[in-house]
Structure formats: structure tokens, C-alpha cells
Write a protein that holds these residues in place. Structure first.
Motif, PDB file in Angstrom:
ATOM      1  N   ALA A  73      -4.791  -7.551 -12.021  1.00  0.00           N
ATOM      2  CA  ALA A  73      -5.077  -7.196 -10.638  1.00  0.00           C
ATOM      3  C   ALA A  73      -5.665  -8.402  -9.900  1.00  0.00           C
ATOM      4  O   ALA A  73      -6.184  -9.327 -10.513  1.00  0.00           O
ATOM      5  CB  ALA A  73      -6.053  -6.030 -10.600  1.00  0.00           C
ATOM      6  N   PRO A  74      -5.581  -8.406  -8.585  1.00  0.00           N
ATOM      7  CA  PRO A  74      -6.163  -9.501  -7.806  1.00  0.00           C
ATOM      8  C   PRO A  74      -7.688  -9.539  -7.911  1.00  0.00           C
ATOM      9  O   PRO A  74      -8.328  -8.490  -8.032  1.00  0.00           O
ATOM     10  CB  PRO A  74      -5.748  -9.175  -6.372  1.00  0.00           C
ATOM     11  CG  PRO A  74      -4.634  -8.196  -6.482  1.00  0.00           C
ATOM     12  CD  PRO A  74      -4.885  -7.436  -7.733  1.00  0.00           C
ATOM     13  N   TYR A 106     -13.385 -14.557   2.161  1.00  0.00           N
ATOM     14  CA  TYR A 106     -13.149 -13.760   3.365  1.00  0.00           C
ATOM     15  C   TYR A 106     -13.574 -14.597   4.564  1.00  0.00           C
ATOM     16  O   TYR A 106     -14.695 -15.107   4.598  1.00  0.00           O
ATOM     17  CB  TYR A 106     -13.958 -12.468   3.311  1.00  0.00           C
ATOM     18  CG  TYR A 106     -13.967 -11.665   4.588  1.00  0.00           C
ATOM     19  CD1 TYR A 106     -15.136 -11.521   5.343  1.00  0.00           C
ATOM     20  CD2 TYR A 106     -12.819 -11.023   5.039  1.00  0.00           C
ATOM     21  CE1 TYR A 106     -15.154 -10.766   6.505  1.00  0.00           C
ATOM     22  CE2 TYR A 106     -12.836 -10.265   6.201  1.00  0.00           C
ATOM     23  CZ  TYR A 106     -14.003 -10.143   6.934  1.00  0.00           C
ATOM     24  OH  TYR A 106     -14.014  -9.390   8.080  1.00  0.00           O
ATOM     25  N   TYR A 150     -15.124  -4.681   4.165  1.00  0.00           N
ATOM     26  CA  TYR A 150     -13.846  -5.383   4.045  1.00  0.00           C
ATOM     27  C   TYR A 150     -13.435  -5.703   2.617  1.00  0.00           C
ATOM     28  O   TYR A 150     -12.278  -5.935   2.352  1.00  0.00           O
ATOM     29  CB  TYR A 150     -13.885  -6.677   4.858  1.00  0.00           C
ATOM     30  CG  TYR A 150     -15.043  -7.591   4.521  1.00  0.00           C
ATOM     31  CD1 TYR A 150     -16.167  -7.641   5.332  1.00  0.00           C
ATOM     32  CD2 TYR A 150     -15.003  -8.406   3.398  1.00  0.00           C
ATOM     33  CE1 TYR A 150     -17.226  -8.489   5.024  1.00  0.00           C
ATOM     34  CE2 TYR A 150     -16.053  -9.248   3.088  1.00  0.00           C
ATOM     35  CZ  TYR A 150     -17.163  -9.285   3.909  1.00  0.00           C
ATOM     36  OH  TYR A 150     -18.212 -10.115   3.616  1.00  0.00           O
ATOM     37  N   GLU A 151     -14.360  -5.720   1.698  1.00  0.00           N
ATOM     38  CA  GLU A 151     -13.999  -6.096   0.340  1.00  0.00           C
ATOM     39  C   GLU A 151     -13.578  -4.878  -0.458  1.00  0.00           C
ATOM     40  O   GLU A 151     -14.084  -3.773  -0.262  1.00  0.00           O
ATOM     41  CB  GLU A 151     -15.174  -6.777  -0.354  1.00  0.00           C
ATOM     42  CG  GLU A 151     -14.814  -7.377  -1.702  1.00  0.00           C
ATOM     43  CD  GLU A 151     -15.957  -8.174  -2.296  1.00  0.00           C
ATOM     44  OE1 GLU A 151     -16.930  -8.415  -1.577  1.00  0.00           O
ATOM     45  OE2 GLU A 151     -15.858  -8.550  -3.481  1.00  0.00           O
ATOM     46  N   GLN A 152     -12.606  -5.091  -1.347  1.00  0.00           N
ATOM     47  CA  GLN A 152     -12.141  -4.024  -2.225  1.00  0.00           C
ATOM     48  C   GLN A 152     -12.309  -4.454  -3.671  1.00  0.00           C
ATOM     49  O   GLN A 152     -12.140  -5.621  -4.006  1.00  0.00           O
ATOM     50  CB  GLN A 152     -10.660  -3.722  -1.973  1.00  0.00           C
ATOM     51  CG  GLN A 152     -10.338  -3.165  -0.607  1.00  0.00           C
ATOM     52  CD  GLN A 152      -8.878  -2.815  -0.475  1.00  0.00           C
ATOM     53  OE1 GLN A 152      -8.216  -2.439  -1.429  1.00  0.00           O
ATOM     54  NE2 GLN A 152      -8.351  -2.939   0.735  1.00  0.00           N
ATOM     55  N   PHE A 178     -10.665  -4.045  -7.241  1.00  0.00           N
ATOM     56  CA  PHE A 178      -9.373  -3.657  -7.780  1.00  0.00           C
ATOM     57  C   PHE A 178      -9.488  -3.235  -9.245  1.00  0.00           C
ATOM     58  O   PHE A 178     -10.256  -3.802 -10.024  1.00  0.00           O
ATOM     59  CB  PHE A 178      -8.383  -4.818  -7.692  1.00  0.00           C
ATOM     60  CG  PHE A 178      -7.855  -5.032  -6.309  1.00  0.00           C
ATOM     61  CD1 PHE A 178      -8.514  -5.845  -5.413  1.00  0.00           C
ATOM     62  CD2 PHE A 178      -6.691  -4.402  -5.898  1.00  0.00           C
ATOM     63  CE1 PHE A 178      -8.034  -6.038  -4.132  1.00  0.00           C
ATOM     64  CE2 PHE A 178      -6.196  -4.589  -4.615  1.00  0.00           C
ATOM     65  CZ  PHE A 178      -6.869  -5.411  -3.728  1.00  0.00           C
ATOM     66  N   GLY A 179      -8.693  -2.239  -9.598  1.00  0.00           N
ATOM     67  CA  GLY A 179      -8.537  -1.897 -11.003  1.00  0.00           C
ATOM     68  C   GLY A 179      -7.633  -2.924 -11.655  1.00  0.00           C
ATOM     69  O   GLY A 179      -6.989  -3.732 -10.974  1.00  0.00           O
ATOM     70  N   PHE A 223      -8.328 -12.645   3.932  1.00  0.00           N
ATOM     71  CA  PHE A 223      -8.783 -12.740   2.553  1.00  0.00           C
ATOM     72  C   PHE A 223      -7.882 -13.666   1.750  1.00  0.00           C
ATOM     73  O   PHE A 223      -6.685 -13.768   2.020  1.00  0.00           O
ATOM     74  CB  PHE A 223      -8.712 -11.371   1.871  1.00  0.00           C
ATOM     75  CG  PHE A 223      -9.567 -10.324   2.485  1.00  0.00           C
ATOM     76  CD1 PHE A 223      -9.160  -9.636   3.601  1.00  0.00           C
ATOM     77  CD2 PHE A 223     -10.796 -10.007   1.924  1.00  0.00           C
ATOM     78  CE1 PHE A 223      -9.955  -8.651   4.160  1.00  0.00           C
ATOM     79  CE2 PHE A 223     -11.587  -9.031   2.473  1.00  0.00           C
ATOM     80  CZ  PHE A 223     -11.174  -8.348   3.592  1.00  0.00           C
ATOM     81  N   LEU A 243       0.846  -1.188   0.000  1.00  0.00           N
ATOM     82  CA  LEU A 243       0.000   0.000   0.000  1.00  0.00           C
ATOM     83  C   LEU A 243       0.882   1.239   0.000  1.00  0.00           C
ATOM     84  O   LEU A 243       1.767   1.387   0.854  1.00  0.00           O
ATOM     85  CB  LEU A 243      -0.909  -0.001   1.228  1.00  0.00           C
ATOM     86  CG  LEU A 243      -1.855   1.190   1.368  1.00  0.00           C
ATOM     87  CD1 LEU A 243      -2.877   1.209   0.234  1.00  0.00           C
ATOM     88  CD2 LEU A 243      -2.574   1.153   2.716  1.00  0.00           C
ATOM     89  N   ILE A 290      -1.502  -0.544  -8.868  1.00  0.00           N
ATOM     90  CA  ILE A 290      -2.900  -0.994  -8.821  1.00  0.00           C
ATOM     91  C   ILE A 290      -3.686  -0.091  -7.876  1.00  0.00           C
ATOM     92  O   ILE A 290      -3.212   0.236  -6.795  1.00  0.00           O
ATOM     93  CB  ILE A 290      -3.009  -2.451  -8.299  1.00  0.00           C
ATOM     94  CG1 ILE A 290      -2.107  -3.392  -9.103  1.00  0.00           C
ATOM     95  CG2 ILE A 290      -4.448  -2.942  -8.362  1.00  0.00           C
ATOM     96  CD1 ILE A 290      -2.051  -4.796  -8.518  1.00  0.00           C
ATOM     97  N   LEU A 318      -6.653  -8.290   7.453  1.00  0.00           N
ATOM     98  CA  LEU A 318      -7.098  -6.949   7.839  1.00  0.00           C
ATOM     99  C   LEU A 318      -6.729  -6.747   9.301  1.00  0.00           C
ATOM    100  O   LEU A 318      -7.244  -7.461  10.177  1.00  0.00           O
ATOM    101  CB  LEU A 318      -8.611  -6.850   7.630  1.00  0.00           C
ATOM    102  CG  LEU A 318      -9.237  -5.488   7.413  1.00  0.00           C
ATOM    103  CD1 LEU A 318      -8.639  -4.793   6.189  1.00  0.00           C
ATOM    104  CD2 LEU A 318     -10.742  -5.609   7.264  1.00  0.00           C
ATOM    105  N   TYR A 330      -7.063 -13.939  -2.386  1.00  0.00           N
ATOM    106  CA  TYR A 330      -7.257 -13.357  -3.711  1.00  0.00           C
ATOM    107  C   TYR A 330      -6.511 -14.218  -4.726  1.00  0.00           C
ATOM    108  O   TYR A 330      -5.468 -14.811  -4.433  1.00  0.00           O
ATOM    109  CB  TYR A 330      -6.700 -11.932  -3.781  1.00  0.00           C
ATOM    110  CG  TYR A 330      -7.583 -10.868  -3.181  1.00  0.00           C
ATOM    111  CD1 TYR A 330      -7.555 -10.593  -1.816  1.00  0.00           C
ATOM    112  CD2 TYR A 330      -8.446 -10.130  -3.992  1.00  0.00           C
ATOM    113  CE1 TYR A 330      -8.372  -9.607  -1.280  1.00  0.00           C
ATOM    114  CE2 TYR A 330      -9.256  -9.147  -3.455  1.00  0.00           C
ATOM    115  CZ  TYR A 330      -9.213  -8.890  -2.096  1.00  0.00           C
ATOM    116  OH  TYR A 330     -10.016  -7.914  -1.567  1.00  0.00           O
TER     117      TYR A 330
END
Lengths: 116, 109
Positions: free
Chosen positions: B42-43, B48, A103-105, A107-108, B33, A46, A93, B91, B35
Motif C-alpha cells: 500500500a502507499p 503534503y 487530509y491524511e489517510q 492505508f491498509g 500529496f 476510489l 486497498i 485533494l 506517496y
């Protein structure tokens, strides 16, 4: 589902020039977006958290003057790599948090930057 | 410090089952998570887990043991398209994602 796009998908630039990468949330509004960098065979790191209408929050060790982040609207965040050097070559990214859970993202697709 | 460990690379045969392990040491825990990431992409979200136990989703299952700081991703009936890197991420107490380096899974016919 929610879609995040990035542009360009890949870019080659000369050392010393600046490159802008765009991250857009296509069908939802994102007040927060995350910028990651991933070197080959390494984990996602990050770099910064982009906040709409305010300054970005940078992670320790990330130069805010070199990696300029602007989140001017609810659907667009940009990352500008200034005075790029070969060591900045990486996979960048962006992601945006899910609207439905914390909690979920999403992504590009990522931007491959190569600095020559 | 915060640390997530997973094997660098695994090889499995098409049609078989493979288990990818992940151990973590983080400051706080608000979920784990898995992925999937294909090369140059990208992932994409797989699973989860925030409570102990097994979560099954089609051919993929994910297990969590918070007391052991351990999770695994189980892939059944492997297909060639499952060849990818699988990333474990936790997380932490600040709701920041801490990423493992990923496990490259190679599927052989």
C-alpha cells in the motif's frame, strides 16, 4: 501511529464465487473508510466510501450490487466481491482518515485478488 | 475533466538526486500529496503541500506552485531502497483524492 490492517493479504478464487475482504483500524476508531482498486501499472481508483452505520457511497461506474460494503462497527469495514470474474482480479486497498488532520489517510497493506 | 500527469518511469543512480514532476488540472484544490508505493504494498505518506513553496523533510523535499498547477518531489542521496513508485495525488474541491498513475523510480548502483 495509526494502523490499518487488511485480511486476507492475498486470495485466489474461482470465477463465480464471492470473496470477502476485511479492513480494520487497529488502534483508533474510523467512522469512514475508503476502498480503492489498483490495476497493474495504474493509479488507485476510489471505489466507494464506507460509512459506519449507514450505506456506503459508491463512485460512478462501480456496481453496488457486485461490490458489497458493510461498515458495521467503528473499527471494521468489509468489501465483498460477489460472483467474481477474472476482470475483478486486482489489488484492493482500504484506508481511513487521520484522526489529527483532515487530509491524511492511513492505508491498509492491500489485498491481492486473483480470480481464475 | 480532472487530470494528473507524471512521468511513467525514471532511472537514477545511487547517491544522486532525482526530481519527479507532477502537473495537475482539477476542480478545486485543497492540497497535493506525494506517496511512496513499493511493489505489492500500500502507499505510504511522504508529504503534503497546500501552500506554494518548498517543504523539506530529510532526504525528501516537495515543491508546489498552485498558479502553475505544478509540483515536484526531490529525492537526495538516493538509496537502493528508494526504488518504488511515487504517486502524486490532489485533494479536489470535494475533498476527494485524485491520483496520478505514479512514477516508477529505478535506482541503479
Amino acid at each position: 501511529g495509526a494502523v490499518v490492517s487488511q485480511h486476507p493479504s492475498w486470495v485466489i478464487c474461482k470465477s463465480g464465487t464471492s470473496v470477502k475482504i476485511e479492513c480494520r483500524s487497529l488502534d483508533f476508531q474510523a467512522t469512514t473508510m475508503f476502498w480503492y482498486r489498483q490495476f497493474p501499472k495504474q493509479s488507485l481508483m476510489l471505489m466507494a466510501t464506507s460509512n459506519e452505520g449507514s450505506k456506503a457511497t459508491y463512485e460512478q461506474g462501480v456496481e453496488k450490487d457486485k461490490f458489497l460494503i458493510n461498515h458495521a462497527s467503528l473499527t471494521l469495514s468489509t468489501l465483498t466481491v460477489t460472483s467474481a470474474h477474472p476482470e475483478d482480479s486486482s489489488f484492493y486497498i482500504c484506508s481511513a482518515p487521520s484522526l489529527h488532520n483532515s487530509y491524511e489517510q492511513y492505508f491498509g497493506p492491500g489485498t491481492r485478488l486473483t480470480v481464475t | 475533466g480532472q487530470n494528473i500527469d507524471q512521468p511513467t518511469e525514471m532511472t537514477a543512480t545511487e547517491g544522486a538526486i532525482v526530481q519527479i514532476n507532477c502537473t495537475y488540472q482539477t476542480s478545486g484544490f485543497n492540497g497535493l500529496f506525494w506517496y511512496q508505493q513499493h511493489a505489492g504494498e500500500a502507499p505510504t505518506f511522504l508529504s503534503y503541500n497546500v501552500l506554494d513553496g518548498l517543504e523539506e523533510k530529510g532526504r525528501f523535499s516537495s515543491f508546489l506552485s498552485r498558479s502553475k498547477g505544478y509540483s515536484y518531489l526531490l529525492l537526495k542521496e538516493l538509496q537502493m531502497k528508494d526504488s518504488a513508485s511515487y504517486l502524486c495525488a490532489v485533494l479536489d474541491s470535494n475533498y476527494q483524492l485524485i491520483w496520478g498513475a505514479g512514477t516508477k523510480l529505478i535506482i541503479k548502483p
